[in-house]
Design a protein around this motif. Structure first.
Motif, PDB file in Angstrom:
ATOM      1  N   ASN A  69      37.576  49.309  47.587  1.00 53.63           N
ATOM      2  CA  ASN A  69      36.653  49.048  46.475  1.00 53.63           C
ATOM      3  C   ASN A  69      37.274  48.188  45.369  1.00 53.63           C
ATOM      4  O   ASN A  69      36.572  47.724  44.483  1.00 53.63           O
ATOM      5  N   HIS A 126      38.537  40.928  49.586  1.00 56.67           N
ATOM      6  CA  HIS A 126      37.421  40.452  48.765  1.00 56.67           C
ATOM      7  C   HIS A 126      37.499  38.967  48.416  1.00 56.67           C
ATOM      8  O   HIS A 126      36.621  38.448  47.734  1.00 56.67           O
ATOM      9  N   MET A 142      36.712  47.166  40.127  1.00 57.61           N
ATOM     10  CA  MET A 142      36.237  47.594  41.434  1.00 57.61           C
ATOM     11  C   MET A 142      34.833  47.059  41.675  1.00 57.61           C
ATOM     12  O   MET A 142      34.221  46.480  40.785  1.00 57.61           O
ATOM     13  N   THR A 143      34.322  47.251  42.864  1.00 59.13           N
ATOM     14  CA  THR A 143      32.999  46.746  43.217  1.00 59.13           C
ATOM     15  C   THR A 143      31.899  47.373  42.379  1.00 59.13           C
ATOM     16  O   THR A 143      30.889  46.745  42.106  1.00 59.13           O
ATOM     17  N   ASP A 144      32.112  48.615  41.931  1.00 52.13           N
ATOM     18  CA  ASP A 144      31.049  49.327  41.223  1.00 52.13           C
ATOM     19  C   ASP A 144      31.375  49.680  39.771  1.00 52.13           C
ATOM     20  O   ASP A 144      30.513  50.140  39.037  1.00 52.13           O
ATOM     21  N   ARG A 145      32.631  49.468  39.343  1.00 55.24           N
ATOM     22  CA  ARG A 145      33.020  49.826  37.975  1.00 55.24           C
ATOM     23  C   ARG A 145      34.387  49.225  37.661  1.00 55.24           C
ATOM     24  O   ARG A 145      35.020  48.631  38.524  1.00 55.24           O
ATOM     25  N   SER A 146      34.819  49.415  36.417  1.00 59.13           N
ATOM     26  CA  SER A 146      36.187  49.035  36.061  1.00 59.13           C
ATOM     27  C   SER A 146      36.788  50.146  35.209  1.00 59.13           C
ATOM     28  O   SER A 146      36.065  50.971  34.649  1.00 59.13           O
TER      29      SER A 146
END
Length: 120
Positions: free
Chosen positions: A20, A71, A35-39
């Motif tokens: 991620n 990525h 990350m893909t959904d948050r930091s």
């Protein structure tokens, strides 16, 4: 080796899967884990991240950045292109990324292949 680790966030230990992570950016005494959904901001240096992260999945490309090889959309001599962001490649790290990945056919080798086939 585990494919994850935990970071301390808001009084809890929060799981982070390696796959991620997009990149990690140095921010003074902290690092920003993107990350893909948050930091998240983590009190750890990039040097410490290099010891934690698997070297076959991550590459330091700048004194202030580590990127996830999985990525990367593309890269050239100056930038690494990730989803929605491009990161500058530092002068002393120019050879690190090409050494960390497999490059199957570059433009130069394509010309060599065509000349071997006697097609011009």
């Amino acid at each position: 080796m585990q494919s994850f680790f935990f970071i301390r966030q808001d009084g809890r230990n929060v799981k982070v899967d390696f796959h991620n992570i997009l990149f990690i950016e140095a921010r003074k005494n902290y690092t920003r884990l993107v990350m893909t959904d948050r930091s998240a901001m983590v009190l750890i240096t990039l040097k410490q991240w290099e010891r934690i992260l698997p070297s076959d999945q991550f590459c330091r490309v700048h004194r202030g950045y580590i990127v996830s090889l999985a990525h990367i959309l593309s890269f050239d001599n100056k930038y690494v292109y990730l989803p929605e962001v491009s990161i500058t490649i530092g002068e002393q790290y120019k050879s690190a990324l090409p050494a960390a990945v497999t490059i199957v056919a570059s433009e130069a080798s394509r010309k060599e292949i065509l000349s071997d086939l006697e097609i011009y």
